[in-house]
Scaffold this motif. Structure first.
Motif, PDB file in Angstrom:
ATOM      1  N   MET A  74      41.517  42.457  37.762  1.00 23.85           N
ATOM      2  CA  MET A  74      42.336  41.251  37.681  1.00 23.85           C
ATOM      3  C   MET A  74      41.786  40.300  36.619  1.00 23.85           C
ATOM      4  O   MET A  74      42.545  39.729  35.830  1.00 23.85           O
ATOM      5  CB  MET A  74      42.391  40.539  39.034  1.00 23.85           C
ATOM      6  CG  MET A  74      43.203  41.258  40.051  1.00 23.85           C
ATOM      7  SD  MET A  74      43.108  40.397  41.626  1.00 23.85           S
ATOM      8  CE  MET A  74      43.655  41.695  42.709  1.00 23.85           C
ATOM      9  N   PHE A 102      48.649  34.473  39.957  1.00 27.12           N
ATOM     10  CA  PHE A 102      47.706  34.416  41.072  1.00 27.12           C
ATOM     11  C   PHE A 102      48.343  34.821  42.398  1.00 27.12           C
ATOM     12  O   PHE A 102      47.770  35.623  43.140  1.00 27.12           O
ATOM     13  CB  PHE A 102      47.150  33.004  41.254  1.00 27.12           C
ATOM     14  CG  PHE A 102      46.107  32.581  40.269  1.00 27.12           C
ATOM     15  CD1 PHE A 102      45.003  31.871  40.699  1.00 27.12           C
ATOM     16  CD2 PHE A 102      46.211  32.850  38.917  1.00 27.12           C
ATOM     17  CE1 PHE A 102      44.028  31.436  39.801  1.00 27.12           C
ATOM     18  CE2 PHE A 102      45.252  32.427  38.020  1.00 27.12           C
ATOM     19  CZ  PHE A 102      44.158  31.725  38.456  1.00 27.12           C
ATOM     20  N   ARG A 105      48.803  38.509  43.503  1.00 22.81           N
ATOM     21  CA  ARG A 105      47.515  39.174  43.649  1.00 22.81           C
ATOM     22  C   ARG A 105      46.780  38.696  44.901  1.00 22.81           C
ATOM     23  O   ARG A 105      46.185  39.493  45.626  1.00 22.81           O
ATOM     24  CB  ARG A 105      46.670  38.938  42.401  1.00 22.81           C
ATOM     25  CG  ARG A 105      47.166  39.716  41.194  1.00 22.81           C
ATOM     26  CD  ARG A 105      46.554  39.206  39.887  1.00 22.81           C
ATOM     27  NE  ARG A 105      46.934  40.034  38.760  1.00 22.81           N
ATOM     28  CZ  ARG A 105      48.083  39.893  38.095  1.00 22.81           C
ATOM     29  NH1 ARG A 105      48.946  38.947  38.437  1.00 22.81           N
ATOM     30  NH2 ARG A 105      48.364  40.692  37.083  1.00 22.81           N
ATOM     31  N   CYS A 151      41.233  36.289  39.651  1.00 27.39           N
ATOM     32  CA  CYS A 151      42.297  35.602  38.895  1.00 27.39           C
ATOM     33  C   CYS A 151      41.743  34.391  38.145  1.00 27.39           C
ATOM     34  O   CYS A 151      42.064  34.174  36.977  1.00 27.39           O
ATOM     35  CB  CYS A 151      43.423  35.170  39.834  1.00 27.39           C
ATOM     36  SG  CYS A 151      44.411  36.523  40.493  1.00 27.39           S
TER      37      CYS A 151
END
Length: 191
Positions: A74, A102, A105, A151
């Motif tokens: 990520m 974001f 995820r 993230c």
């Protein structure tokens, strides 16, 4: 977008999580057997190993493996988007980059990490409901931490390809540390 992240974090990460759990559980069983043999308590090995895996090792090992695999991915993906100005393009086109990058995820991490934990825990014969819930709560918390850190590290990337490498490394290190530190506090609260 959430379904894509569920596949990336959960389905694709399951083999490494299972291998880690199987061999760690096997080593724990061997070591426990050796220790319990001294006191003629070999019959308790299964219960002790199951309880240890249920409460601690399954969620922590799952979290650490996912942090190393998915958290770093990520950070690299979002970091590459940052250094190639794709995030700036998202801002210019009006979607909120945090909402777009974001949220899917993070939701995937919170949903998926408890699933590998349940899968691993169901392979043990001695389960206790309180321990199962504690393991699931820990896994969800670890999923939140891993994805949020991955993230954020990617989003804050600067400095081209070298910066992406730094962000990826930071995601793994910070994610792993967050799991270990939060595990202590979660264990204190849940048990």
């Amino acid at each position: 977008a959430i379904s894509t992240q569920v596949v990336r974090v959960g389905v694709e990460g399951l083999p490494v999580v299972l291998l880690t759990a199987v061999f760690t559980g096997a080593v724990l069983a061997l070591q426990t057997y050796t220790g319990f043999q001294r006191f003629h308590a070999e019959a308790w090995v299964g219960s002790v190993v199951s309880l240890s895996m249920l409460r601690e090792l399954a969620p922590v090992l799952t979290g650490l493996m996912v942090a190393g695999r998915s958290g770093s991915a990520m950070a690299a993906e979002i970091g590459s988007m940052r250094v190639t100005e794709q995030i700036d393009a998202l801002v210019a086109l009006a979607p909120d980059p945090v909402q777009y990058l974001f949220v899917p995820r993070i939701l995937a991490g919170i949903l998926v990490l408890p699933m590998p934990v349940v899968y691993m825990e169901n392979s043990f014969q001695f389960l206790d409901l309180a321990g199962l819930w504690a393991g699931l709560i820990k896994a969800a918390a670890f999923g939140l931490l891993i994805t949020l850190i991955g993230c954020q590290q990617g989003f804050d990337t600067r400095g081209g390809a070298e910066g992406v490498g730094r962000s990826t490394t930071a995601a793994v290190v910070l994610g792993s540390l967050a799991i270990l530190v939060s595990d202590f506090f979660l264990t204190k609260v849940l048990f």
